[in-house]
Design a protein around this motif. Structure first.
Motif, PDB file in Angstrom:
ATOM      1  N   VAL A 119       0.876  -1.172   0.000  1.00 49.98           N
ATOM      2  CA  VAL A 119       0.000   0.000   0.000  1.00 49.98           C
ATOM      3  C   VAL A 119       0.913   1.222   0.000  1.00 49.98           C
ATOM      4  CG1 VAL A 119      -1.888  -1.153   1.216  1.00 49.98           C
ATOM      5  CG2 VAL A 119      -0.146   0.086   2.527  1.00 49.98           C
ATOM      6  N   TYR A 237       1.989  -0.614 -10.179  1.00 50.09           N
ATOM      7  CA  TYR A 237       1.111   0.424  -9.640  1.00 50.09           C
ATOM      8  C   TYR A 237       0.603   0.014  -8.262  1.00 50.09           C
ATOM      9  CZ  TYR A 237       0.979   2.722 -14.188  1.00 50.09           C
ATOM     10  OH  TYR A 237       1.317   3.377 -15.339  1.00 50.09           O
ATOM     11  N   ILE A 238       0.601   0.981  -7.340  1.00 51.62           N
ATOM     12  CA  ILE A 238      -0.010   0.797  -6.021  1.00 51.62           C
ATOM     13  C   ILE A 238      -0.960   1.952  -5.802  1.00 51.62           C
ATOM     14  CG2 ILE A 238       0.363   0.647  -3.527  1.00 51.62           C
ATOM     15  CD1 ILE A 238       3.133  -0.382  -4.010  1.00 51.62           C
ATOM     16  N   GLU A 239      -2.235   1.653  -5.749  1.00 55.10           N
ATOM     17  CA  GLU A 239      -3.254   2.678  -5.505  1.00 55.10           C
ATOM     18  C   GLU A 239      -3.090   3.875  -6.444  1.00 55.10           C
ATOM     19  OE1 GLU A 239      -3.220   3.693  -1.334  1.00 55.10           O
ATOM     20  OE2 GLU A 239      -3.217   1.603  -0.714  1.00 55.10           O
ATOM     21  N   TYR A 241      -0.363   4.934  -7.876  1.00 54.63           N
ATOM     22  CA  TYR A 241       1.006   5.457  -7.939  1.00 54.63           C
ATOM     23  C   TYR A 241       1.883   4.540  -8.792  1.00 54.63           C
ATOM     24  CZ  TYR A 241       0.747   9.188  -4.440  1.00 54.63           C
ATOM     25  OH  TYR A 241       0.458  10.341  -3.770  1.00 54.63           O
TER      26      TYR A 241
END
Length: 325
Positions: A119, A237-239, A241
């Motif tokens: 996250v 990609y994370i959330e 980003y």
């Protein structure tokens, strides 16, 4: 008689030139692969000689070797550096200053934080990790490397491979070679041309995703170095980003701009290596303005425009070495 001698002399030169052949050395080093191509009348370089150069650099600055000088420093041991380390650390300090802080060899804690993240780290985590970074916390005095804040780490990979390429090129020159190409992990140094006078041609790296109408470029250079940096190989990609290896030293986050890759052209591989990541972190407009003010530095950019289309642009000098398709 005199004219006959001239004809004989140039005939012999032509014969010697015709006898030049291609020699190739390749293998693995510094966590990647290397390739050396040179033209000569006989074999001038042995693989063991090349690998001894890699060993010297690795014993100094490799993060893969547990007892290298840089690893000793990162483990808070007192370290007296060798000439390789002194040269590269001095360059790291210089490029940190020249780029206004975009080149930073102490960002390993932030890179680890993001590489392990599932996250998006919160602001407190980012700030606490940023306290473990900063080139100003490391000094080199009388050969002794010292840290002035706990948990500071040094990672010179951003220019150590370029430095190694330059060392190899210097060694080849010392053996009398005039036409060669040295490549280490995609970082390339070229000198001279092929026996037929043709310049070495280098294909520039480009994203493997859908390129649309984008056409990959090639360059030809008589001497100098080409290095590239891109965010598309290990992008995830994370959330929302984009997470990759280029960290914004001022924000603590992976760079979030539209530049996909930067290729730099400079007199040496260490110089080219020092700027490719930094220019990517700056973003397109700022990077182009920066390059325009530098001597002996040119750059090529692949980016996405406001509509999401893949485009490219370059500094004025870089266009001069491009091969017209």
């Amino acid at each position: 008689m005199f004219n006959s001698l001239i004809l004989w002399f140039f005939g012999v030169l032509g014969l010697i030139k015709a006898q030049e052949q291609l020699f190739v050395l390749n293998g693995s080093a510094q966590g990647t692969s290397y390739l050396i191509r040179y033209y000569a009348t006989d074999q001038k370089i042995k693989k063991e000689e090349i690998e001894s150069i890699f060993a010297e650099v690795d014993n100094s600055m490799s993060l893969y070797k547990p007892n290298s000088l840089i690893q000793q420093f990162n483990k808070n041991q007192q370290v007296k550096v060798d000439q390789h380390f002194k040269t590269v650390f001095g360059a790291a300090q210089y490029y940190h200053m020249v780029t206004g802080g975009y080149f930073d060899a102490t960002l390993a804690p932030l890179m680890r934080l993001w590489s392990k993240a599932v996250v998006v780290p919160n602001a407190q985590q980012i700030q606490q990790t940023r306290l473990k970074t900063g080139m100003q916390h490391i000094t080199l005095v009388n050969g002794l490397l010292k840290k002035h804040a706990p948990n500071i780490e040094l990672d010179l990979n951003g220019i150590a491979q370029g430095y190694t390429v330059d060392l190899l090129a210097r060694y080849l020159r010392s053996k009398g070679l005039k036409s060669f190409l040295v490549e280490l992990g995609g970082e390339i140094y070229v000198q001279g041309s092929k026996p037929n006078g043709e310049a070495f041609t280098i294909a520039l790296d480009s994203p493997d995703e859908d390129c649309g109408d984008f056409v990959p470029k090639r360059v030809q250079i008589a001497s100098g170095a080409i290095t590239s940096s891109g965010i598309y190989r290990k992008l995830r990609y994370i959330e929302g980003y984009k997470v990759h290896h280029i960290i914004d030293p001022f924000k603590g986050y992976p760079v979030q701009n539209d530049v996909l890759s930067v290729t730099t052209y400079a007199p040496t591989a260490m110089v080219a290596d020092a700027f490719d990541n930094s220019l990517l972190a700056m973003g397109l407009e700022k990077a182009l303005a920066f390059v325009a003010k530098q001597r002996n530095l040119e750059a090529y950019f692949i980016y996405r425009d406001a509509s999401g289309n893949m485009k490219d642009t370059a500094s004025t000098g870089f266009y001069k070495i491009m091969v017209r398709n």
